[in-house]
Design a protein around this motif. Structure first.
Motif, short mmCIF file in Angstrom:
data_model
loop_
_atom_site.label_atom_id
_atom_site.label_comp_id
_atom_site.label_asym_id
_atom_site.label_seq_id
_atom_site.Cartn_x
_atom_site.Cartn_y
_atom_site.Cartn_z
N TRP A 1 11.18 1.19 3.39
CA TRP A 1 11.53 2.54 2.92
C TRP A 1 11.66 2.60 1.40
O TRP A 1 11.48 3.66 0.79
N LEU A 2 11.96 1.46 0.76
CA LEU A 2 12.08 1.47 -0.70
C LEU A 2 10.73 1.56 -1.39
O LEU A 2 10.60 2.22 -2.44
N SER A 3 9.70 0.94 -0.84
CA SER A 3 8.40 0.88 -1.51
C SER A 3 7.83 2.26 -1.83
O SER A 3 7.44 2.52 -2.98
N PRO A 4 7.73 3.17 -0.86
CA PRO A 4 7.18 4.49 -1.22
C PRO A 4 8.06 5.28 -2.17
O PRO A 4 7.56 6.02 -3.03
N ILE A 5 9.39 5.12 -2.06
CA ILE A 5 10.29 5.85 -2.95
C ILE A 5 10.15 5.37 -4.39
O ILE A 5 9.98 6.18 -5.32
N TRP B 1 0.82 -1.22 0.00
CA TRP B 1 0.00 0.00 0.00
C TRP B 1 0.85 1.27 0.00
O TRP B 1 0.46 2.27 -0.61
N THR B 2 2.02 1.26 0.65
CA THR B 2 2.84 2.47 0.64
C THR B 2 3.42 2.73 -0.75
O THR B 2 3.56 3.88 -1.17
N MET B 3 3.72 1.66 -1.47
CA MET B 3 4.18 1.81 -2.85
C MET B 3 3.06 2.39 -3.71
O MET B 3 3.29 3.29 -4.53
N MET B 4 1.84 1.90 -3.52
CA MET B 4 0.70 2.39 -4.30
C MET B 4 0.41 3.86 -3.99
O MET B 4 0.06 4.64 -4.88
#
Length: 249
Positions: free
Chosen positions: A132-136, A77-80
């Protein structure tokens, strides 16, 4: 887009059939192939507008076909969220008056994706880095999507590196592509570039896309997916390079 010629309409439907066939063989690639071919016929903005509904329908189908929808959403969800934020922040580039820039960026993204997929070695992202990589990387994917209409870089290599099993990987990519498509539609609407006449043609393009996906299942029996993927990526890289040159000149 209401004044398109018969030959252009035929080319559009042939494009979505081909893009659907690629997705049928490889499990992905419909938006990328469609943007690559349509971007050589129309402006990137017009191509992205036509892509909205076929991409949404085929990717929702892919997303809901797997068994792990809730778990994948919780994990990604943070990546999305980053995809949505990045797309909305860069959609103005796709709708800008300078089509040469958007054409160059589209060609660049297609070339980078094709070359990376052809030659890069598989890698694995450690769970301790995923948070930390997913949202970036989601934001980076959204930024590229908003500027070019292509949402495979860096989302696809990243999701492939997260260690999903085969079925969950297909579903996770379906989630990423679906969210990217919706975010792109919202971004175009905010910029005043979401027109009903284009959506009618986009809706009609669902038919050849689905037929192409069905045909792709048969192509898979005649040609190995690996060989097909190499040929398709090579052609995509050449097409992207041509678009980059056209954007510069």
């Amino acid at each position: 887009m209401t004044d398109l010629s018969t030959s252009t309409l035929f080319a559009l439907f042939a494009t979505f059939f081909a893009a659907g066939a690629v997705k049928g063989v490889t499990g992905m690639g419909l938006p990328t192939v469609a943007m690559g071919i349509l971007g050589s016929l129309l402006s990137p903005l017009a191509a992205a507008s036509l892509l909205i509904i076929p991409s949404f329908v085929t990717n929702v189908w892919q997303l809901l076909a797997g068994p792990s929808f809730i778990g994948i959403v919780r994990r990604l969800w943070t990546m999305m969220a980053g995809v949505v934020a990045g797309t909305l922040s860069s959609a103005y580039m796709l709708t800008g008056a300078d089509t040469r820039l958007s054409t160059f960026l589209l060609g660049l993204s297609l070339t980078v994706y094709a070359v990376y997929t052809l030659f890069a070695k598989p890698y694995h992202v450690s769970p301790r880095h995923e948070r930390w990589l997913s949202p970036i990387l989601g934001t980076a994917t959204g930024f590229v999507a908003g500027a070019t209409g292509v949402f495979v870089i860096p989302a696809v290599p990243y999701v492939q590196a997260l260690g999903f099993d085969k079925d969950d990987l297909v579903q996770a990519l379906g989630l990423s592509f679906t969210v990217s498509t919706v975010a792109l539609a919202i971004g175009l609407a905010i910029q005043g570039a979401f027109h009903l006449d284009g959506m009618t043609l986009s809706a009609l393009a669902v038919v050849p896309a689905l037929i192409g996906m069905w045909a792709g299942q048969y192509i898979r029996r005649a040609v190995t997916p690996a060989m097909f993927k190499r040929c398709f990526l090579t052609a995509l890289a050449l097409l992207g390079a041509e678009m980059m040159l056209r954007g510069v000149w």
